[in-house]
Design an enzyme around this catalytic site. Structure first.
Site, PDB file in Angstrom:
ATOM      1  N   ASP A  22      -3.034  -3.716   6.832  1.00 13.06           N
ATOM      2  CA  ASP A  22      -1.817  -3.569   6.026  1.00 13.06           C
ATOM      3  C   ASP A  22      -1.814  -4.565   4.868  1.00 13.06           C
ATOM      4  OD1 ASP A  22       0.603  -2.570   5.256  1.00 13.06           O
ATOM      5  OD2 ASP A  22       1.762  -3.527   6.858  1.00 13.06           O
ATOM      6  N   ASN A  70       1.425   8.672   6.319  1.00 15.02           N
ATOM      7  CA  ASN A  70       0.871   8.350   4.993  1.00 15.02           C
ATOM      8  C   ASN A  70       0.742   9.573   4.075  1.00 15.02           C
ATOM      9  OD1 ASN A  70      -1.315   5.659   6.153  1.00 15.02           O
ATOM     10  ND2 ASN A  70       0.713   5.544   5.218  1.00 15.02           N
TER      11      ASN A  70
HETATM   12  C1  FPP Z   1      -2.013  -0.200   4.225  1.00 12.59           C
HETATM   13  O1  FPP Z   1      -1.683  -0.897   3.061  1.00 12.59           O
HETATM   14  C2  FPP Z   1      -3.284   0.456   4.086  1.00 12.59           C
HETATM   15  C3  FPP Z   1      -3.473   1.799   4.102  1.00 12.59           C
HETATM   16  C4  FPP Z   1      -2.381   2.759   4.273  1.00 12.59           C
HETATM   17  C5  FPP Z   1      -4.790   2.381   3.923  1.00 12.59           C
HETATM   18  C6  FPP Z   1      -5.949   1.588   4.443  1.00 12.59           C
HETATM   19  C7  FPP Z   1      -7.137   2.046   3.720  1.00 12.59           C
HETATM   20  C8  FPP Z   1      -8.203   1.287   3.383  1.00 12.59           C
HETATM   21  C9  FPP Z   1      -8.372  -0.097   3.803  1.00 12.59           C
HETATM   22  C10 FPP Z   1      -9.276   1.822   2.515  1.00 12.59           C
HETATM   23  C11 FPP Z   1      -9.952   3.090   2.990  1.00 12.59           C
HETATM   24  C12 FPP Z   1     -10.381   3.052   4.396  1.00 12.59           C
HETATM   25  C13 FPP Z   1     -11.651   3.178   4.836  1.00 12.59           C
HETATM   26  C14 FPP Z   1     -11.903   3.181   6.293  1.00 12.59           C
HETATM   27  C15 FPP Z   1     -12.805   3.294   3.958  1.00 12.59           C
HETATM   28  P1  FPP Z   1      -0.387  -0.458   2.267  1.00 12.59           P
HETATM   29  O2  FPP Z   1      -0.793   0.449   1.168  1.00 12.59           O
HETATM   30  O3  FPP Z   1       0.626   0.098   3.193  1.00 12.59           O
HETATM   31  O4  FPP Z   1       0.088  -1.845   1.696  1.00 12.59           O
HETATM   32  P2  FPP Z   1       1.570  -2.286   1.398  1.00 12.59           P
HETATM   33  O5  FPP Z   1       2.295  -2.329   2.710  1.00 12.59           O
HETATM   34  O6  FPP Z   1       1.391  -3.652   0.809  1.00 12.59           O
HETATM   35  O7  FPP Z   1       2.145  -1.311   0.425  1.00 12.59           O
END
Ligand code: FPP
Length: 249
Positions: A22, A70
């Protein structure tokens, strides 16, 4: 257990680590960049974490990459994430093979765009025989959805007469979860300071140690991973027993 772990104060390694990655969006916003910039940096943390886990001997690693919720994000962000995922899978196949890592998917893979699903299934098929570590990517994953699926499948087997309702136990229920055949996580890490489970492995995390860190996912590297493992190593897991009982075992 190798020397570098003992030197780092880690004398008990979890078999299965599950991570809620996250904070990508906030990490990018702090740098006045678009959210996708954070997700791209997050891919580097994924590579680093998989490499570290494999190197130190963790047998199962689960990464929450995309939840059922998501899909509600802006279309451009969803497209960007899918594109990062596809590129990651294509580029990493050789590495997974070299390191004897099996890839599994937890979640509704049929909901993924066709091109992403095809690459994912190719990597799953080609790495199916690898045994040193299992890497689970939770994609279009929701724990309630997973449990409902298991219940529906078991119910239809009961109707067909294949399962006696009185025989349903934890083992049978688990056989129909995406994680069937894998041990429950011992340690769950969530980055970015949020302290909730967000519909992640609600059944499987029943006895896991929970570790929350303020570090945002793009900054999560070997040092932060080791800190989480050290914390885990110092905790006492009692599984409902008393400390005195455990000392006698
Ligand atoms: C949460 O951060 C992260 C995600 C919803 C996506 C995770 C994806 C990756 C790390 C990259 C792709 C994955 C792979 C396995 C190649 P957020 O966007 O919710 O952050 P925030 O809470 O700060 O908005």
């Amino acid at each position: 257990m190798d020397n570098s772990l003992a030197e780092a104060g880690i004398d008990l390694l979890p078999t299965h680590v599950a991570i809620i990655m996250d904070g990508n969006g906030r990490w990018a916003e702090e740098r006045k960049k678009p959210r996708l910039f954070g997700h791209k940096a997050g891919v580097d943390s994924v590579k680093n974490t998989v490499e570290t886990a494999r190197e130190i001997g963790i047998r199962h690693l689960t990464l929450y990459a995309f939840s059922t919720e998501n899909w509600r994000r802006p279309t451009l962000e969803v497209k960007g994430l899918m594109s990062l995922l596809k590129t990651y899978l294509k580029k990493e196949l050789a590495n997974l093979q070299k390191n004897d890592i099996r890839l599994c998917c937890l979640g509704q893979r049929e909901k993924l765009p066709d091109d992403v699903r095809k690459v994912l299934e190719k990597v799953i098929d080609e790495t199916a025989g690898n045994t040193t570590m299992t890497l689970n990517l939770a994609l279009s994953y929701g724990s309630r959805d997973e449990m409902l699926l298991s219940i529906k499948e078991i119910a239809s087997r009961c109707v067909a007469g294949d399962i006696d309702p009185n025989s349903i136990d934890e083992k049978i229920f688990e056989d129909y979860l995406y994680t069937s055949g894998q041990p429950d996580p011992d340690l769950m890490i969530r980055t970015s300071g949020e302290q909730r489970l967000s519909n992640f492995m609600l059944w499987q995390l029943s006895y896991a140690e929970l570790y929350f860190t303020d570090t945002k996912w793009p900054d999560f590297r070997r040092d932060q991973f080791f800190h989480a493992l050290r914390t885990y190593s110092n905790r006492q897991r009692r599984f409902g027993k008393t400390g005195a009982q455990l000392r006698q075992e």
